[in-house]
Enzyme design. Sequence first.
Site, PDB file in Angstrom:
ATOM      1  CG  HIS A   1      -2.087  -0.924   1.092  1.00 13.86           C
ATOM      2  ND1 HIS A   1      -3.226  -0.811   1.860  1.00 13.86           N
ATOM      3  CD2 HIS A   1      -2.299  -1.967   0.253  1.00 13.86           C
ATOM      4  CE1 HIS A   1      -4.082  -1.764   1.496  1.00 13.86           C
ATOM      5  NE2 HIS A   1      -3.531  -2.477   0.537  1.00 13.86           N
TER       6      HIS A   1
ATOM      7  N   PRO B   1      -4.798   0.397  18.683  1.00 14.42           N
ATOM      8  CG  PRO B   1      -6.703  -0.789  18.063  1.00 14.42           C
ATOM      9  CD  PRO B   1      -6.054  -0.122  19.228  1.00 14.42           C
TER      10      PRO B   1
ATOM     11  CE1 TYR C   1      -1.554   4.096   9.297  1.00 17.42           C
ATOM     12  CE2 TYR C   1      -0.248   2.824   7.746  1.00 17.42           C
ATOM     13  CZ  TYR C   1      -1.378   2.970   8.518  1.00 17.42           C
ATOM     14  OH  TYR C   1      -2.336   1.980   8.531  1.00 17.42           O
TER      15      TYR C   1
ATOM     16  CE  LYS D   1       3.407   3.537  13.354  1.00 15.54           C
ATOM     17  NZ  LYS D   1       3.823   3.065  12.031  1.00 15.54           N
TER      18      LYS D   1
ATOM     19  CE1 TYR E   1      -6.262   3.412  10.998  1.00 11.57           C
ATOM     20  CE2 TYR E   1      -5.317   3.796   8.823  1.00 11.57           C
ATOM     21  CZ  TYR E   1      -5.290   3.150  10.046  1.00 11.57           C
ATOM     22  OH  TYR E   1      -4.296   2.242  10.324  1.00 11.57           O
TER      23      TYR E   1
HETATM   24  C1  PHB Z   1      -6.291  -4.471  10.642  1.00  7.64           C
HETATM   25  O1  PHB Z   1      -6.270  -4.738   9.419  1.00  7.64           O
HETATM   26  O2  PHB Z   1      -6.691  -5.303  11.463  1.00  7.64           O
HETATM   27  C2  PHB Z   1      -5.832  -3.138  11.089  1.00  7.64           C
HETATM   28  C3  PHB Z   1      -5.297  -2.255  10.182  1.00  7.64           C
HETATM   29  C4  PHB Z   1      -4.889  -0.997  10.602  1.00  7.64           C
HETATM   30  C5  PHB Z   1      -5.007  -0.656  11.922  1.00  7.64           C
HETATM   31  C6  PHB Z   1      -5.511  -1.550  12.848  1.00  7.64           C
HETATM   32  C7  PHB Z   1      -5.934  -2.797  12.440  1.00  7.64           C
HETATM   33  O3  PHB Z   1      -4.616   0.588  12.328  1.00  7.64           O
END
Ligand code: PHB
Length: 388
Positions: free
Chosen positions: A72, A292, A383, A296, A200
Amino acid sequence: MRTQVAIIGAGPAGLLLGQLLHKHGIDNVILERQTADYVLGRIRAGVIEQGTMGLLDEAGVGARMHHDGLVHDGVFLCVDGKRHHVSFKDMTGKAVMVYGQTEITKDLMDGRAAAGARTIYSAHDVALHDIFSNAPRVTYNVEGETGEIVCDYIAGCDGFHGVSRQSVPPDSLKTFERIYPFGWLGILSETPPVADELIYVRHPSGFALCSMRSHTRSRYYIQCSLDDHVDAWPDERFWEALKPRLDDEARANLVTGPSIEKSIAPLRSFVAEPMRFGRLFLAGDAAHIVPPTGAKGLNLAASDVQYLWRALLEHYKDKSDAGLDHYSERALARVWKAERFSWWMTTTLHRISDNPFDHKLQLAELDYLFRSKAAQTAFAENYVGLPY
Ligand code: PHB
Ligand code: APR
């Protein structure tokens, strides 16, 4: 039994450390409380920084990730129904890999089995002894039989609830913590993702995240309350709560289907200092937790392992303890920056209070991000992962 490094915990931190040490001729034994199947049954985040990818390659277990993982180059942030893009590639020249932690754990377990390194599963009553001496020991119990490992060093990779951190004298440990007044309700479904990158979502009803494991398997989360229970969230209710938070295009692309996993996780920021006590070194969730948002957790475990395995290699091969002596300080410097970023993403994207002042600040923060190249560069740098 005698070994050079006794590792407590067969999560990503313990398995990665074990594999790197083994590859460089440093003998180690892993003690894990659960069975291998239980460890593999845990669903966790799936975004891998470039540094973590490099370590998995160095450990010789990166092949499947490069084949099956999705690269990505950026990420979407959706604010009140409008989607914005931040390009990691344009801002930093780097990318992240989307590949489930479950798969990484499996690759590490397979690598360890192929290497013939020792792992003791279902090890109960693990206890650490004499960590401030030159000959620390670990005792454990498997099916009623007591075992003992005498070693040079102990790596405490046994997660937040593990025994390692609890074994240090309480007055030698300082802890820092923030508990957030909400959780994440997550589902996994055998449906194609809504977009080719993660989204997000900040919305007045609460945070959401559209993630994925592959082109045919999606992972979605919505902000929920701490007293929520999965039984109160049949799949239809989940999809109906997710839809209004998305932008029009994502909503139109959303394919719903039965969940194959559903769980609620609380959100916590936590750091224990220092990360070394005599001959015990803490790594990963045993020393720190991040919420989450930003993915990280696994990457921080990997960066601890990077500092620790190199320090152990320096000790055994170069007869230098400089790396071991600086481990805690080096690891914590990076940990705190990831703590800051995870806290920032969490407090900027969730419904954190009913106070309209907080909402206005979030919107100002995000508007600044979308208009400022400097802010996007800072976001992207964090990130994709800060340098080791
Ligand atoms: C996930 O794919 O489970 C996932 C991805 C990004 C995050 C948290 C969880 O920030
Ligand atoms: N004895 C032996 N093993 C233990 C004990 C104990 N007393 N306590 C816990 N363990 C094991 C757990 O069963 C688990 O398999 O230690 C392991 C710790 O693994 P994780 O919790 O995954 O922690 P870590 O390896 O640091 O991984 C960090 O990966 O799992 C995610 O959320 C985690 O994202 C974070 C990252």
